[in-house]
Design a protein around this motif. Structure first.
Motif, PDB file in Angstrom:
ATOM      1  N   UNK B   2     -14.239  -0.930 -24.053  1.00 43.73           N
ATOM      2  CA  UNK B   2     -13.708  -0.998 -22.689  1.00 43.73           C
ATOM      3  C   UNK B   2     -13.774   0.348 -21.958  1.00 43.73           C
ATOM      4  N   UNK B   3     -14.229   0.288 -20.715  1.00 40.36           N
ATOM      5  CA  UNK B   3     -14.232   1.475 -19.861  1.00 40.36           C
ATOM      6  C   UNK B   3     -12.830   1.604 -19.263  1.00 40.36           C
ATOM      7  N   UNK B   4     -12.149   2.703 -19.569  1.00 43.44           N
ATOM      8  CA  UNK B   4     -10.779   2.852 -19.070  1.00 43.44           C
ATOM      9  C   UNK B   4     -10.722   3.663 -17.782  1.00 43.44           C
ATOM     10  N   UNK B   9     -12.505   6.325 -10.345  1.00 40.77           N
ATOM     11  CA  UNK B   9     -11.161   6.601 -10.849  1.00 40.77           C
ATOM     12  C   UNK B   9     -11.047   8.071 -11.279  1.00 40.77           C
ATOM     13  N   UNK B  10     -12.089   8.580 -11.945  1.00 45.44           N
ATOM     14  CA  UNK B  10     -12.084   9.989 -12.364  1.00 45.44           C
ATOM     15  C   UNK B  10     -12.017  10.885 -11.128  1.00 45.44           C
ATOM     16  N   UNK B  11     -12.828  10.556 -10.110  1.00 45.48           N
ATOM     17  CA  UNK B  11     -12.852  11.347  -8.875  1.00 45.48           C
ATOM     18  C   UNK B  11     -11.486  11.364  -8.186  1.00 45.48           C
ATOM     19  N   UNK B 161     -15.012  10.887 -23.314  1.00 45.00           N
ATOM     20  CA  UNK B 161     -15.161  11.244 -21.905  1.00 45.00           C
ATOM     21  C   UNK B 161     -16.615  11.591 -21.660  1.00 45.00           C
ATOM     22  N   UNK B 162     -17.223  10.900 -20.692  1.00 42.38           N
ATOM     23  CA  UNK B 162     -18.608  11.217 -20.325  1.00 42.38           C
ATOM     24  C   UNK B 162     -18.598  11.810 -18.923  1.00 42.38           C
ATOM     25  N   UNK B 172     -14.786   7.167 -18.792  1.00 47.60           N
ATOM     26  CA  UNK B 172     -13.992   7.347 -20.003  1.00 47.60           C
ATOM     27  C   UNK B 172     -13.969   6.022 -20.745  1.00 47.60           C
ATOM     28  N   UNK B 173     -14.341   6.067 -22.016  1.00 46.21           N
ATOM     29  CA  UNK B 173     -14.472   4.855 -22.811  1.00 46.21           C
ATOM     30  C   UNK B 173     -13.531   4.938 -24.006  1.00 46.21           C
TER      31      UNK B 173
END
Lengths: 326, 180
Positions: B2-4, B9-11, B161-162, B172-173
């Motif tokens: 799952x992509x959290x 969202x990161x931005x 974290x990518x 983020x996975x």
């Protein structure tokens, strides 16, 4: 900002040394050499901090066993060990049991009974480090064995060249001096040819080992030919203590024919680097104007020695890869 | 898998943290970012850009490698040493408020090592901790001052974290079973 970008984050080809000891450059892979040089870049930064010490080797004991006189190499190893927080002891042979007739093996085994993690060895006999590595559990680092190898010197030379020229591959490196007795030469030939440099060696015919071409270098006794267009000129010390064999008529004549003067240096590339592993014989292999001139990186070599030795100590402290799997 | 957190969202999280930093420190006086290698460094630089967009002031940014300060370095009896990368802090940290930036806060051991490393560079006025993800399971008395996302996890899960600058995309996975 750009330097941060640059350092971000090339994954090295190998991330560990595949051995317990550093006995010579001849058994290192090019990727391992690159790993040591890259690690040394990070170690060099530690030396620029207000507190020049990191806890990486806390609790490790390193014994410096020097059977030959040395100021530079021993001091450099000691500083490197202290900057990594290792506990160090240096054994000066003049005040040790060796003068009472103890053999190298007995000295080393007795030392090892006190469980050091690493032994840094300098010895007058070629192969002394290989011998110790067979009988000792500790990691052995060769700090110069006879006429065989001096791997950390070649690594610090490579680090110094790479810092100035960006890379080693494709450079013309001229090494001039006593080719016969020099362990610095052997380690440098192994390293520079592995990394793709074009290596020329030059000295009096009496001081050129037979078959040196087998190492992949070009040998000549014409210094002008060796330095022509060179990117790096490395002078080797005329080892006065080994010159009883009458290899050439006089030191003055040696300087006249092979000494690195400003006139000879001008034949090289305009941004040539002048290097010398020390200690220098001024007016024999190198003129003072060249040694102290703007192209000389001789003191950089000494400074970089600490960073390179920190890298070697750090990388060997983890043990060999195959041990980890066992 | 799952992509959290996705790129948006990161931005948004980083934009919010930038505003929180300005609010809490009443401006940008004496601030400096220090990113923990590897992924703390691009996050620190993005925050510095966001701060410049808000205030017009460029806050200095450095990179810290904590490898030589790890508490597990000499615990493994044998084994390959972790790769050391360079630390680049081109400013004095004395009397500055240092914003220490990392991607994931987990046991707190990396942060402990980073605090030790920072103290060797001088005596900052304060150190505040910024993390993109707080996944819990602390083993040391350490907490973050600014958090992108609190993410409850199981110990056997792994948070990846990518980031665009390193991995080519932002997300983020949460992976099961401690995958690499």
């Amino acid at each position: 900002m750009t330097s941060i970008d640059h350092a971000l984050d090339r994954q090295p080809a190998v991330t560990t040394l595949r051995r317990k000891d550093l006995l010579g450059i001849s058994d290192l892979l090019p990727e391992e050499i690159t790993l040591i040089l890259d690690t040394a870049v990070a170690m060099k930064e530690v030396g620029t901090r207000p507190i020049k010490k990191v806890p990486a080797l806390r609790g490790k004991t390193v014994a410096n066993l020097f059977f030959e006189p040395s100021t530079r190499t021993r001091t450099s190893f000691e500083i490197a060990e202290k900057r990594l927080s290792a506990d160090t002891l240096s054994i000066a042979i003049a005040s040790s049991s060796v003068v009472k007739g103890e053999t190298l093996a007995d000295t080393a085994l007795n030392l090892e009974a006190m469980a050091p993690d690493m032994i840094v060895l300098r010895h007058a006999s070629s192969g002394a480090c290989h011998f110790l590595s067979r009988i000792c559990r500790s990691a052995i680092i060769n700090a110069g064995d006879g006429m065989h190898e001096h791997p950390t010197q070649a690594l610090l030379d490579a680090f110094t060249i790479r810092a100035r020229k960006g890379q080693l591959a494709g450079l013309k490196v001229a090494i001039v001096g006593d080719l016969l007795h020099s362990r610095v030469l052997r380690s440098n030939i192994h390293l520079l040819t592995k990394m793709g440099a074009d290596v020329w060696v030059c000295g009096p015919p009496t001081l050129i080992p037979a078959d040196i071409g087998r190492f992949g270098v070009t040998a000549t006794s014409h210094v002008e030919e060796a330095v022509d267009g060179a990117d790096v000129i490395m002078l080797l010390r005329i080892q006065l203590e080994r010159m009883e064999g009458a290899y050439f008529p006089s030191l003055r004549e040696y300087f006249h024919v092979f000494g690195m003067t400003e006139a000879r240096m001008r034949l090289a590339s305009p941004d040539v680097l002048i290097m010398h592993p020390g200690p220098m014989n001024r007016g024999v292999e190198i003129a003072s104007e060249v040694a102290d001139g703007p192209y000389s990186v001789i003191l950089d070599q000494v400074a970089n020695g600490v960073a390179v030795r920190m890298a070697v100590l750090y990388l060997l402290a983890g043990g060999a890869e195959h041990d980890a799997a066992a | 898998m799952p992509v959290v957190m996705d790129a948006d969202r990161i931005g948004r999280s980083l934009a919010r943290i930038a505003h929180e930093i300005v609010e809490r420190n009443k401006g940008t006086d004496d601030l400096a970012f220090v990113g923990v290698r590897t992924r703390g460094v691009p996050i620190a630089r993005r925050l510095a850009r966001a701060l410049r967009d808000i205030t017009g002031i460029e806050v200095p940014t450095g990179a810290l490698d904590i490898t030589l300060y790890r508490d597990d370095l000499m615990r493994m009896p044998v084994g390959p040493q972790p790769v050391v990368r360079s630390t680049e802090i081109a400013f004095s940290i004395d009397s500055r408020k240092i914003l220490l930036v990392d991607d994931v806060l987990y046991t707190g051991r990396t942060t402990r090592a980073a605090l030790d490393a920072l103290i060797d560079f001088g005596r900052p006025k304060a150190i505040q901790l910024v993390v993109l993800v707080d996944r819990g399971h602390r083993e040391l008395p350490i907490r973050a001052d600014y958090v992108g996302k609190n993410l409850p996890t199981a110990p056997e899960e792994s948070v990846q974290v990518r980031l665009q600058e390193i991995d080519g995309d932002d997300q983020v996975v949460l992976e099961q079973g401690g995958g690499a």
